[in-house]
Design a protein around this motif. Sequence first.
Motif, mmCIF file in Angstrom:
data_model
loop_
_atom_site.group_PDB
_atom_site.id
_atom_site.type_symbol
_atom_site.label_atom_id
_atom_site.label_comp_id
_atom_site.label_asym_id
_atom_site.label_seq_id
_atom_site.Cartn_x
_atom_site.Cartn_y
_atom_site.Cartn_z
ATOM 1 N N HIS A 1 22.599 3.726 -19.357
ATOM 2 C CA HIS A 1 21.183 4.066 -19.152
ATOM 3 C C HIS A 1 20.443 4.143 -20.489
ATOM 4 C CE1 HIS A 1 17.767 5.597 -16.999
ATOM 5 N NE2 HIS A 1 17.696 6.669 -17.758
ATOM 6 N N ALA A 2 21.174 4.522 -21.523
ATOM 7 C CA ALA A 2 20.535 4.714 -22.840
ATOM 8 C C ALA A 2 21.340 3.985 -23.917
ATOM 9 C CB ALA A 2 20.406 6.201 -23.143
ATOM 10 N N PRO A 3 21.238 2.666 -23.949
ATOM 11 C CA PRO A 3 21.978 1.900 -24.957
ATOM 12 C C PRO A 3 21.338 2.011 -26.340
ATOM 13 C CG PRO A 3 20.589 0.434 -23.667
ATOM 14 C CD PRO A 3 20.414 1.816 -23.081
ATOM 15 N N THR A 4 22.030 1.491 -27.313
ATOM 16 C CA THR A 4 21.499 1.427 -28.681
ATOM 17 C C THR A 4 20.966 0.018 -28.920
ATOM 18 O OG1 THR A 4 23.122 3.025 -29.410
ATOM 19 C CG2 THR A 4 22.098 1.700 -31.124
ATOM 20 N N VAL A 5 19.799 -0.046 -29.540
ATOM 21 C CA VAL A 5 19.182 -1.340 -29.822
ATOM 22 C C VAL A 5 19.017 -1.484 -31.327
ATOM 23 C CG1 VAL A 5 16.937 -2.489 -29.692
ATOM 24 C CG2 VAL A 5 18.040 -1.726 -27.604
ATOM 25 N N ARG B 1 18.148 -11.268 -18.876
ATOM 26 C CA ARG B 1 17.113 -10.460 -19.538
ATOM 27 C C ARG B 1 17.304 -8.972 -19.280
ATOM 28 N NH1 ARG B 1 11.776 -13.914 -20.322
ATOM 29 N NH2 ARG B 1 12.840 -15.884 -20.585
ATOM 30 N N LEU B 2 16.944 -8.186 -20.290
ATOM 31 C CA LEU B 2 16.977 -6.732 -20.165
ATOM 32 C C LEU B 2 15.632 -6.219 -20.675
ATOM 33 C CD1 LEU B 2 19.810 -7.732 -21.890
ATOM 34 C CD2 LEU B 2 20.539 -5.615 -20.830
ATOM 35 N N ARG B 3 15.230 -5.042 -20.206
ATOM 36 C CA ARG B 3 13.904 -4.553 -20.600
ATOM 37 C C ARG B 3 13.954 -3.070 -20.961
ATOM 38 N NH1 ARG B 3 10.384 -2.368 -16.949
ATOM 39 N NH2 ARG B 3 11.521 -3.367 -15.255
ATOM 40 N N PHE B 4 13.215 -2.735 -22.021
ATOM 41 C CA PHE B 4 12.953 -1.325 -22.313
ATOM 42 C C PHE B 4 11.486 -1.191 -22.699
ATOM 43 C CE2 PHE B 4 12.626 -1.317 -26.977
ATOM 44 C CZ PHE B 4 13.309 -2.472 -27.343
ATOM 45 N N HIS B 5 11.022 0.040 -22.752
ATOM 46 C CA HIS B 5 9.605 0.277 -23.044
ATOM 47 C C HIS B 5 9.450 1.004 -24.367
ATOM 48 C CE1 HIS B 5 8.968 0.300 -18.403
ATOM 49 N NE2 HIS B 5 9.224 -0.899 -18.872
ATOM 50 N N THR B 6 8.375 0.710 -25.053
ATOM 51 C CA THR B 6 8.144 1.389 -26.326
ATOM 52 C C THR B 6 6.658 1.441 -26.654
ATOM 53 O OG1 THR B 6 9.028 1.616 -28.572
ATOM 54 C CG2 THR B 6 8.412 -0.613 -27.870
ATOM 55 N N ASP B 7 6.365 2.031 -27.804
ATOM 56 C CA ASP B 7 4.989 2.217 -28.253
ATOM 57 C C ASP B 7 4.670 1.111 -29.261
ATOM 58 O OD1 ASP B 7 2.720 3.293 -29.816
ATOM 59 O OD2 ASP B 7 3.119 5.165 -28.753
ATOM 60 N N ALA C 1 12.132 -11.522 -34.373
ATOM 61 C CA ALA C 1 12.388 -11.211 -32.958
ATOM 62 C C ALA C 1 13.865 -10.988 -32.646
ATOM 63 C CB ALA C 1 11.829 -12.328 -32.080
ATOM 64 N N ARG C 2 14.732 -11.187 -33.646
ATOM 65 C CA ARG C 2 16.165 -11.019 -33.349
ATOM 66 C C ARG C 2 16.475 -9.559 -33.027
ATOM 67 N NH1 ARG C 2 19.003 -13.628 -38.365
ATOM 68 N NH2 ARG C 2 17.238 -12.573 -39.330
ATOM 69 N N ILE C 3 17.280 -9.381 -31.990
ATOM 70 C CA ILE C 3 17.549 -8.033 -31.491
ATOM 71 C C ILE C 3 18.973 -7.990 -30.958
ATOM 72 C CG2 ILE C 3 16.638 -8.532 -29.148
ATOM 73 C CD1 ILE C 3 15.291 -5.692 -29.312
ATOM 74 N N ALA C 4 19.581 -6.823 -31.001
ATOM 75 C CA ALA C 4 20.926 -6.665 -30.428
ATOM 76 C C ALA C 4 20.975 -5.349 -29.662
ATOM 77 C CB ALA C 4 21.978 -6.677 -31.542
ATOM 78 N N LEU C 5 21.827 -5.324 -28.661
ATOM 79 C CA LEU C 5 21.969 -4.124 -27.830
ATOM 80 C C LEU C 5 23.447 -3.794 -27.703
ATOM 81 C CD1 LEU C 5 20.151 -3.266 -24.558
ATOM 82 C CD2 LEU C 5 22.648 -3.463 -24.485
ATOM 83 N N HIS C 6 23.758 -2.515 -27.761
ATOM 84 C CA HIS C 6 25.147 -2.067 -27.635
ATOM 85 C C HIS C 6 25.227 -0.890 -26.673
ATOM 86 C CE1 HIS C 6 28.017 1.139 -28.645
ATOM 87 N NE2 HIS C 6 28.887 0.159 -28.719
ATOM 88 N N ARG D 1 18.442 2.423 -32.779
ATOM 89 C CA ARG D 1 17.885 3.564 -32.062
ATOM 90 C C ARG D 1 18.271 3.467 -30.588
ATOM 91 N NH1 ARG D 1 15.756 -0.754 -33.465
ATOM 92 N NH2 ARG D 1 14.267 0.102 -34.938
ATOM 93 N N THR D 2 18.248 4.625 -29.933
ATOM 94 C CA THR D 2 18.521 4.693 -28.495
ATOM 95 C C THR D 2 17.251 4.340 -27.738
ATOM 96 O OG1 THR D 2 19.872 6.611 -29.025
ATOM 97 C CG2 THR D 2 19.430 6.228 -26.696
ATOM 98 N N VAL D 3 17.397 3.599 -26.657
ATOM 99 C CA VAL D 3 16.261 3.373 -25.752
ATOM 100 C C VAL D 3 16.756 3.554 -24.309
ATOM 101 C CG1 VAL D 3 15.046 1.756 -27.287
ATOM 102 C CG2 VAL D 3 16.630 0.871 -25.551
ATOM 103 N N VAL D 4 15.818 3.700 -23.398
ATOM 104 C CA VAL D 4 16.185 3.778 -21.985
ATOM 105 C C VAL D 4 16.078 2.381 -21.379
ATOM 106 C CG1 VAL D 4 15.524 4.679 -19.720
ATOM 107 C CG2 VAL D 4 15.507 6.186 -21.719
ATOM 108 N N LEU D 5 17.163 1.980 -20.736
ATOM 109 C CA LEU D 5 17.178 0.658 -20.116
ATOM 110 C C LEU D 5 16.352 0.727 -18.826
ATOM 111 C CD1 LEU D 5 18.468 -2.098 -20.581
ATOM 112 C CD2 LEU D 5 20.451 -1.337 -19.262
ATOM 113 N N ARG D 6 15.274 -0.046 -18.777
ATOM 114 C CA ARG D 6 14.342 0.033 -17.635
ATOM 115 C C ARG D 6 14.516 -1.091 -16.642
ATOM 116 N NH1 ARG D 6 12.414 5.136 -17.474
ATOM 117 N NH2 ARG D 6 11.721 5.789 -19.536
ATOM 118 N N GLY D 7 15.108 -2.200 -17.087
ATOM 119 C CA GLY D 7 15.254 -3.323 -16.156
ATOM 120 C C GLY D 7 16.313 -4.287 -16.636
#
Length: 212
Positions: A37-41, A66-72, A85-90, A53-59
């Motif tokens: 629910h709260a992976p590291t990105v 595809r995976l989605r999270f929300h931010t400011d 745009a390169r990004i990784a999730l763990h 940082r930790t984010v909440v996995l929204r979709g």
Amino acid sequence: MRDPRDTPAFANDLDAMRAHAWRQLARGVEDRRSPFHAPTVATVGLDGRPRLRTVVLRGVEPARARLRFHTDTRSEKVAELRRDARIALHAYDPVAKLQVRIEGAAVLHTADALAEEAWRGSRMASRACYATQPAPGRAIAVPDGFDLPESEDAILAGRAQFCAVEIVAETLETLWLARDGHRRARFVRRPDGSAEADCQEATWEDATWLVP
Ligand SMILES: Cc1cc2nc3c(=O)[nH]c(=O)nc-3n(C[C@H](O)[C@H](O)[C@H](O)COP(=O)(O)O)c2cc1C
């Protein structure tokens, strides 16, 4: 010795392993208690350093990888992703004994239909985060030197700062820990031109077991 009937199909089947990983990720969206629910990105910092940082996995959309999270939009990570745009999730689930690592490209949605749907699908308490003043990450003289919105109108004004981040996965790596032999696998997607390309079904061309 493990009873072969206790061995899950994904232990010896790459397609099943990939499906298992996406199922666990999808569960992470629904189940707040799941570690997924709260992976590291990770992003590439403006100074070139790795940033986590930790984010909440929204979709999660397994079919489109595809995976989605929300931010400011005012956050450091958005500035970083606008530049690179390169990004990784763990994520690691100690009960499922499954680590998932994803690398890909981020697509930032602020003013399109996806952003609108994500905003409408968010609870008021979540929406309030996007209307904090001053902006997230700003230095403040006292620990509570920031304001959260109080009225509904003030919360809704946070829409201007709301950003849905889609991760378009390019590689997926799984590590499943098992007493009788760990299993590590890597899956690579065929590039679809650009992250923005509205790809249809994700095609995972290259799948291989790796030495754990
Ligand atoms: C459990 C948890 C969940 C979080 N979820 C989010 C999230 O969904 N989106 C987000 O932007 N920050 C979230 N955060 C805060 C981030 O980890 C981070 O501190 C913040 O976004 C600033 O990161 P940045 O400076 O790299 O942009 C969460 C933190 C925790 C501990």
